[in-house]
Design a protein around this motif. Structure first.
Motif, mmCIF file in Angstrom:
data_model
loop_
_atom_site.group_PDB
_atom_site.id
_atom_site.type_symbol
_atom_site.label_atom_id
_atom_site.label_comp_id
_atom_site.label_asym_id
_atom_site.label_seq_id
_atom_site.Cartn_x
_atom_site.Cartn_y
_atom_site.Cartn_z
ATOM 1 N N ALA A 8 0.864 -1.194 0.000
ATOM 2 C CA ALA A 8 0.000 0.000 0.000
ATOM 3 C C ALA A 8 0.892 1.232 0.000
ATOM 4 N N SER A 9 1.620 1.419 -1.079
ATOM 5 C CA SER A 9 2.538 2.552 -1.165
ATOM 6 C C SER A 9 1.774 3.858 -1.348
ATOM 7 N N PHE A 10 2.464 4.951 -1.096
ATOM 8 C CA PHE A 10 1.842 6.268 -1.242
ATOM 9 C C PHE A 10 1.288 6.463 -2.648
ATOM 10 N N TRP A 11 2.079 6.172 -3.670
ATOM 11 C CA TRP A 11 1.666 6.420 -5.048
ATOM 12 C C TRP A 11 0.512 5.519 -5.448
ATOM 13 N N ARG A 12 0.508 4.319 -4.986
ATOM 14 C CA ARG A 12 -0.603 3.415 -5.293
ATOM 15 C C ARG A 12 -1.904 3.964 -4.716
ATOM 16 N N LEU A 13 -1.868 4.395 -3.477
ATOM 17 C CA LEU A 13 -3.054 4.972 -2.838
ATOM 18 C C LEU A 13 -3.437 6.304 -3.467
ATOM 19 N N PHE A 14 -2.439 7.084 -3.876
ATOM 20 C CA PHE A 14 -2.716 8.361 -4.532
ATOM 21 C C PHE A 14 -3.493 8.143 -5.830
#
Length: 108
Positions: free
Chosen positions: A85-91
């Protein structure tokens, strides 16, 4: 009414991808049960999408359906299959949700 059916169709899209993930992890005869669940969920999802697309704009209905499926599948992957659940994935999932809401807002 049709928007509710579209949301249900999207949920069944998430369910059929969940079944694929579980089938990949299963062994023995359980694999076939997960594939059966995949087939049933796919049938329900597609049937609802066909019904909805007769009453809502096809481009909007399909985009919302795939959006619900994409967002739901990513969330299932994160919470059930322990995907990152990386930042960019969630973004980018957040931008997809905003796009789905936007399509609903501008549709008749």
């Amino acid at each position: 009414m049709y928007w509710i059916l579209l949301i249900i169709a999207g949920i069944f899209e998430v369910a059929f991808t969940f079944c694929l993930g579980k089938a990949k992890e299963a062994t023995g005869n359980m694999v076939y049960l997960w594939y059966l669940g995949f087939a049933v969920c796919t049938f329900i999802s597609m049937s609802l999408l066909v019904k909805v697309s007769q009453n809502l704009p096809l481009g909007t209905a399909y985009a919302v359906w795939t959006g619900i499926g994409a967002v739901g599948t990513v969330l299932v992957g994160i919470f059930v299959f322990k995907e990152p659940a990386s930042f960019w994935r969630l973004f980018f999932i957040s931008t997809l949700i905003a796009s789905i809401v936007g399509l609903k807002a501008v549709s008749n």
